[in-house]
Structures are given as structure tokens and as C-alpha cells.
Design a protein around this motif. Structure first.
Motif, short mmCIF file in Angstrom:
data_model
loop_
_atom_site.label_atom_id
_atom_site.label_comp_id
_atom_site.label_asym_id
_atom_site.label_seq_id
_atom_site.Cartn_x
_atom_site.Cartn_y
_atom_site.Cartn_z
N GLN A 91 0.79 -1.23 0.00
CA GLN A 91 0.00 0.00 0.00
C GLN A 91 0.82 1.28 0.00
O GLN A 91 0.39 2.29 -0.59
CB GLN A 91 -0.97 -0.01 1.20
N TRP A 92 2.00 1.30 0.63
CA TRP A 92 2.77 2.55 0.66
C TRP A 92 3.24 2.96 -0.73
O TRP A 92 3.01 4.11 -1.14
CB TRP A 92 3.94 2.44 1.65
N PRO A 93 3.88 2.09 -1.54
CA PRO A 93 4.25 2.53 -2.89
C PRO A 93 3.03 2.86 -3.75
O PRO A 93 3.07 3.79 -4.57
CB PRO A 93 5.03 1.34 -3.45
N ARG A 94 1.95 2.10 -3.60
CA ARG A 94 0.78 2.37 -4.43
C ARG A 94 0.20 3.75 -4.14
O ARG A 94 -0.15 4.50 -5.07
CB ARG A 94 -0.27 1.28 -4.23
N ARG A 95 0.11 4.12 -2.88
CA ARG A 95 -0.39 5.46 -2.55
C ARG A 95 0.62 6.53 -2.97
O ARG A 95 0.23 7.60 -3.47
CB ARG A 95 -0.68 5.56 -1.05
N SER A 96 1.90 6.25 -2.81
CA SER A 96 2.93 7.19 -3.26
C SER A 96 2.78 7.48 -4.75
O SER A 96 2.89 8.63 -5.19
CB SER A 96 4.33 6.64 -2.98
N PHE A 97 2.51 6.44 -5.53
CA PHE A 97 2.41 6.61 -6.98
C PHE A 97 1.13 7.32 -7.39
O PHE A 97 1.11 8.07 -8.37
CB PHE A 97 2.54 5.26 -7.69
N GLU A 98 0.04 7.08 -6.66
CA GLU A 98 -1.18 7.83 -6.94
C GLU A 98 -0.93 9.33 -6.82
O GLU A 98 -1.33 10.12 -7.68
CB GLU A 98 -2.29 7.42 -5.97
#
Length: 292
Positions: A91-98
Motif C-alpha cells: 500500500q505505501w508505494p501504491r499510494r505514493s504513486f497515486e
């Protein structure tokens, strides 16, 4: 720490506070337990943001703090505009990329590729080939630990190292950079809430004491250790202000609390996150870092 160990701390040991620097998955497992126990929980690791709890305070960096000002700055510094986003699949990289995609497009840039790899990935050949063929002129890597070291080491062999495609990273802290080596990291820009080079009196005094006590070869004091130290200072200040370690009194005293620490001037916000300085450091050819 496992669920059983956390239950032991809360139920049998009856701890007054939990200070944590660990993954979001661990936080999600621990939160219901501390909420049920009514124990203050200070989460001191960078994370994806959005947490809300009756007992929790979140004092690490969140991607909006790290990326909103630095992405347009990076584009201006390098002249690049075409980004490849590479992260571990949680979840941390996915939210970072959003958020990164939002900031990149607002600054006139373009995301030309996005890829997530499982935690523990050590073979990046196919990803490196994908990046090489993407026409990217900037890379935002959100990889952790050994995965980051493996990617950056192999990237050089595929002609997509830092000297060819500049990086802006938001989790490459000093221990990971040291494992990569300066021949790989020179020129990388890293955005975090703390580097040992932070220029303020509290940090200068702290770093001097740290190396005096543990030796010149001690592991560098970096963003993760800085925030857990902040957590201890914040809890101590709140308990002293409340003249109590009783949970409700400490939680009330934490609201709006401000301190000057080695990190800088910090304060707890209404959302129980932390206002704090954010820094960008550039890695030098000898592996040292300069805050730019």
C-alpha cells in the motif's frame, strides 16, 4: 512483533505507551489491539497517510509531504519530464504513486511507465528492459531494503543507472544507500524528514553525542531512528505536561504539542500527524549527502 507478543505487552505487562517503527501491515495488525486497550500508540515510520484512530499519532513522513514540492523541483533541476514509477507491491508505494502521478501531471510531466514487484524481488532484468524502452528521463523508485539494492545494482548493467536516468527516491535512507555504494548512488536525490546533515543546533549536539557514545563507525542516525527518537521525546513531553502516564491525560497533552528536536521544529496537527521539515539530499561521489 507478532499479535501474541503485542497482547503480552498490553495485557500482561500493561505498558503505558507503544512506540512503533515498522511496516503498515504491522501497524494495521497492532491498531485494534491498542485501541481495545486504550493505550497511546505513536507510529514513527514514513507511511502512506490517511490513518485515523482514537489512540494513534502518526509522526513519520507521508508521500504528500515528500512529493508535492519536490517533484516539480526535480523536473526543473534536471529538465526531465517523463517518469517511470517502480515500487514494491503494497500500500505505501501504491499510494505514493497515486500522488506522484497527480503532482507530475500538474507540473506538466508524464508517467511513461509504472510497475510493481513483490517484496523480496531480486531479479530486475525484465523491469530494467521495460524502463530502458520506455523513453523515461526520470525514475521514482519506491523500493525497500534489499530490493532497492538489487534493482540499482542491476540497473547499471542495463544502462539505466543514475548517471543515465536521474532518481528521486523517498525511502532510500542512508543504510540502503551505503549498501549500494557511491559508484551507484552519486547524484541521486532523496527526500526524507531527516538526514544526519540537518543544520540545526539540536541535531549538531545530538549527532556529536551519538558518535561519541557509539563510535565513528556506528550505523548512521537516519530518518527511521530520528522519528522513533522524536516519538520518545514527544511522549515524555506529553506525560510531563499531563503530570501523568494515564492514557487519556497523555493523549490530551499530545494534541497540538510542539517541540524542537534534531529533526527540526515539529508539531502534532489536528489530524494527529506531524508538521515537520522535509529535506532533499543529493548523494555525493564519496557517498556523503548534501542537503540541497
Amino acid at each position: 512483533i507478532g499479535r501474541q507478543a503485542m497482547e503480552q505487552l498490553l495485557d500482561a505487562d500493561q505498558v503505558d505507551v507503544v512506540l512503533g517503527t515498522h511496516s503498515s501491515a504491522t501497524r494495521e495488525a497492532a491498531r485494534p489491539l491498542v485501541e481495545a486497550a486504550g493505550v497511546p500508540y505513536i507510529y514513527a515510520a514514513l507511511y502512506e497517510g490517511g490513518e485515523c484512530s482514537s489512540v494513534m499519532f502518526n509522526i513519520g513522513e507521508v508521500p504528500s509531504q515528500q512529493l508535492e514540492p519536490t517533484i516539480p523541483w526535480m523536473m526543473e533541476e534536471t529538465g526531465g519530464s517523463r517518469w517511470f514509477l517502480l515500487g514494491n507491491d503494497y500500500q505505501w508505494p501504491r499510494r505514493s504513486f497515486e500522488l506522484a502521478r497527480e503532482y507530475i501531471e500538474a507540473a506538466g510531466g508524464e508517467v511513461v511507465g509504472e510497475e510493481f514487484v513483490p517484496l523480496g524481488t531480486q531479479d530486475f532484468a525484465s523491469v530494467a528492459q521495460q524502463i530502458a524502452g520506455s523513453d523515461a528521463d526520470l525514475i521514482f523508485p519506491a523500493l525497500v531494503g534489499g530490493d532497492a539494492v538489487a534493482f540499482e545494482t542491476q540497473a547499471v548493467d542495463f544502462g539505466i543507472g543514475q548517471d543515465t536516468i536521474p532518481r528521486l527516491a523517498n525511502i532510500y535512507e542512508e543504510n540502503v544507500l551505503g549498501a549500494m555504494g557511491p559508484e551507484i548512488t552519486a547524484g541521486m536525490r532523496i527526500t526524507l524528514g531527516y538526514f544526519k546533515e540537518v543544520d540545526n543546533p539540536a541535531n549538531a549536539e545530538f549527532v556529536a553525542r551519538y558518535f561519541e557514545r557509539f563510535g565513528a563507525d556506528a550505523a548512521p542516525h537516519a530518518t527511521f531512528s530520528s522519528h522513533i527518537y522524536d516519538a520518545a521525546l514527544l511522549y515524555a513531553a506529553a506525560a510531563n505536561d499531563a503530570d501523568s502516564t494515564e492514557a487519556e491525560a497523555v493523549i490530551a497533552a499530545m494534541e497540538g504539542l510542539s517541540l524542537s528536536t534534531p529533526t527540526g521544529d515539529i508539531a502534532i496537527t489536528d489530524s494527529r500527524h506531524m508538521t515537520q521539515p522535509l529535506y532533499v539530499a543529493e548523494v555525493q561521489p564519496d557517498g556523503s549527502q548534501v542537503i540541497v
